[in-house]
Write a protein that holds these residues in place. Structure first.
Motif, PDB file in Angstrom:
ATOM      1  N   ARG A 191      -4.341  12.353  -0.101  1.00  0.00           N
ATOM      2  CA  ARG A 191      -3.131  11.672  -0.611  1.00  0.00           C
ATOM      3  C   ARG A 191      -3.098  10.226  -0.129  1.00  0.00           C
ATOM      4  O   ARG A 191      -2.759   9.312  -0.888  1.00  0.00           O
ATOM      5  CB  ARG A 191      -1.861  12.410  -0.149  1.00  0.00           C
ATOM      6  CG  ARG A 191      -1.664  13.739  -0.851  1.00  0.00           C
ATOM      7  CD  ARG A 191      -0.272  14.340  -0.556  1.00  0.00           C
ATOM      8  NE  ARG A 191      -0.149  15.646  -1.211  1.00  0.00           N
ATOM      9  CZ  ARG A 191       0.041  16.804  -0.570  1.00  0.00           C
ATOM     10  NH1 ARG A 191       0.167  16.838   0.742  1.00  0.00           N
ATOM     11  NH2 ARG A 191       0.108  17.928  -1.258  1.00  0.00           N
ATOM     12  N   ARG A 192      -3.457  10.015   1.125  1.00  0.00           N
ATOM     13  CA  ARG A 192      -3.442   8.660   1.703  1.00  0.00           C
ATOM     14  C   ARG A 192      -4.470   7.762   1.004  1.00  0.00           C
ATOM     15  O   ARG A 192      -4.164   6.635   0.606  1.00  0.00           O
ATOM     16  CB  ARG A 192      -3.723   8.741   3.211  1.00  0.00           C
ATOM     17  CG  ARG A 192      -3.171   7.596   3.980  1.00  0.00           C
ATOM     18  CD  ARG A 192      -3.145   7.800   5.515  1.00  0.00           C
ATOM     19  NE  ARG A 192      -3.401   9.144   6.016  1.00  0.00           N
ATOM     20  CZ  ARG A 192      -4.560   9.571   6.517  1.00  0.00           C
ATOM     21  NH1 ARG A 192      -5.598   8.768   6.586  1.00  0.00           N
ATOM     22  NH2 ARG A 192      -4.679  10.809   6.970  1.00  0.00           N
ATOM     23  N   VAL A 193      -5.680   8.275   0.851  1.00  0.00           N
ATOM     24  CA  VAL A 193      -6.729   7.505   0.171  1.00  0.00           C
ATOM     25  C   VAL A 193      -6.265   7.112  -1.237  1.00  0.00           C
ATOM     26  O   VAL A 193      -6.432   5.968  -1.674  1.00  0.00           O
ATOM     27  CB  VAL A 193      -8.039   8.335   0.103  1.00  0.00           C
ATOM     28  CG1 VAL A 193      -9.067   7.701  -0.821  1.00  0.00           C
ATOM     29  CG2 VAL A 193      -8.627   8.533   1.499  1.00  0.00           C
ATOM     30  N   THR A 194      -5.643   8.066  -1.933  1.00  0.00           N
ATOM     31  CA  THR A 194      -5.225   7.836  -3.322  1.00  0.00           C
ATOM     32  C   THR A 194      -4.047   6.864  -3.405  1.00  0.00           C
ATOM     33  O   THR A 194      -3.944   6.084  -4.358  1.00  0.00           O
ATOM     34  CB  THR A 194      -4.879   9.179  -3.997  1.00  0.00           C
ATOM     35  OG1 THR A 194      -5.984  10.066  -3.791  1.00  0.00           O
ATOM     36  CG2 THR A 194      -4.634   9.020  -5.494  1.00  0.00           C
ATOM     37  N   ASP A 195      -3.158   6.903  -2.389  1.00  0.00           N
ATOM     38  CA  ASP A 195      -2.065   5.916  -2.349  1.00  0.00           C
ATOM     39  C   ASP A 195      -2.629   4.505  -2.229  1.00  0.00           C
ATOM     40  O   ASP A 195      -2.083   3.557  -2.782  1.00  0.00           O
ATOM     41  CB  ASP A 195      -1.128   6.183  -1.166  1.00  0.00           C
ATOM     42  CG  ASP A 195      -0.145   7.314  -1.451  1.00  0.00           C
ATOM     43  OD1 ASP A 195       0.046   7.645  -2.638  1.00  0.00           O
ATOM     44  OD2 ASP A 195       0.428   7.861  -0.485  1.00  0.00           O
ATOM     45  N   GLU A 196      -3.731   4.382  -1.480  1.00  0.00           N
ATOM     46  CA  GLU A 196      -4.332   3.055  -1.308  1.00  0.00           C
ATOM     47  C   GLU A 196      -5.135   2.626  -2.508  1.00  0.00           C
ATOM     48  O   GLU A 196      -5.145   1.450  -2.876  1.00  0.00           O
ATOM     49  CB  GLU A 196      -5.211   3.036  -0.052  1.00  0.00           C
ATOM     50  CG  GLU A 196      -4.377   2.751   1.172  1.00  0.00           C
ATOM     51  CD  GLU A 196      -5.172   2.723   2.456  1.00  0.00           C
ATOM     52  OE1 GLU A 196      -6.365   2.351   2.424  1.00  0.00           O
ATOM     53  OE2 GLU A 196      -4.590   3.102   3.483  1.00  0.00           O
TER      54      GLU A 196
END
Ligand code: GDP
Ligand code: FE
Ligand code: FE
Ligand code: FE
Length: 187
Positions: free
Chosen positions: A142-147
């Motif tokens: 989720r974090r990677v995709t938010d970035e």
């Protein structure tokens, strides 16, 4: 959308229908982050698994009826419900928008970086990251995709490929092709 939700609920188990609602919500979140039309994301997310609970006989008949390549027949539900599922969505839900149909087609296997539209990426990632998902690494994903939506797509492809290989499952060639294309583009 209310009528579509009712039709979805009629064709799916409660568990699968609720997954579709959460994918729709997560697709809206990703649409906001990536400057994409939220209605389009909500719709594609809602219907992405419409055909998931159809029988093998239904899929085989649909492959013949729509003139899809016969070699698709050697695969199974995990590949069919997206690639062939889009034809059920078109024929039974009356959704004709080719951008929505392509997002359904690509939602399991992804596609190369030039092949995937923002909508395709949003549905692909929303399916993987919706709030009900709890596989190891989901928070990182989720974090990677938010970035970066693109880095998220690559993360999912890499992790799904390693997962399938660790289970000694057959891997659809287009999943490999998508992985290689993203690896060359992003590295
Ligand atoms: P779901 O429909 O919400 O469960 O999610 P997906 O449509 O993304 O994936 C369905 C299943 O297909 C998952 O269990 C994936 O791990 C699996 N899958 C994804 N890519 C491939 C592939 O290339 N080959 C095979 N055999 N399975 C795959
Ligand atoms: Fe699916
Ligand atoms: Fe998926
Ligand atoms: Fe799904």
């Amino acid at each position: 959308m209310a009528k579509l939700k009712k039709v979805m609920a009629e064709h799916l188990s409660k568990h699968r229908f609720e997954h579709c609602l959460r994918v729709s919500d997560y697709a809206v979140k990703l649409a906001k982050q990536n400057g994409l039309d939220q209605q389009e994301a909500a719709l594609a997310g809602l219907v992405h698994d419409y055909a998931k609970e159809r029988s093998q006989a239904d899929f085989l008949a649909k492959i013949d009826a729509t003139g899809l390549p016969a070699d698709l027949k050697k695969w199974g539900n995990p590949i069919w419900h997206g690639v062939v599922g889009a034809a059920f969505v078109q024929d039974e839900l009356g959704i004709e928008d080719p951008t929505i149909l392509q997002a359904i087609r690509l939602h399991t296997t992804g596609g190369g970086h030039l092949e995937m539209t923002t909508l395709d990426k949003v549905v692909f990632m929303a399916d993987y990251l919706e709030e009900g998902r709890d596989f190891p690494g989901v928070e990182t994903a989720r974090r990677v995709t938010d970035e970066s939506l693109n880095q998220g797509v690559f993360y999912q492809l890499a992790h799904t490929l390693s997962y399938l290989a660790s289970k000694e499952q057959v891997i659809y060639p287009k999943t490999f092709d998508a992985y290689n294309d993203w690896a060359q583009y992003l590295k």
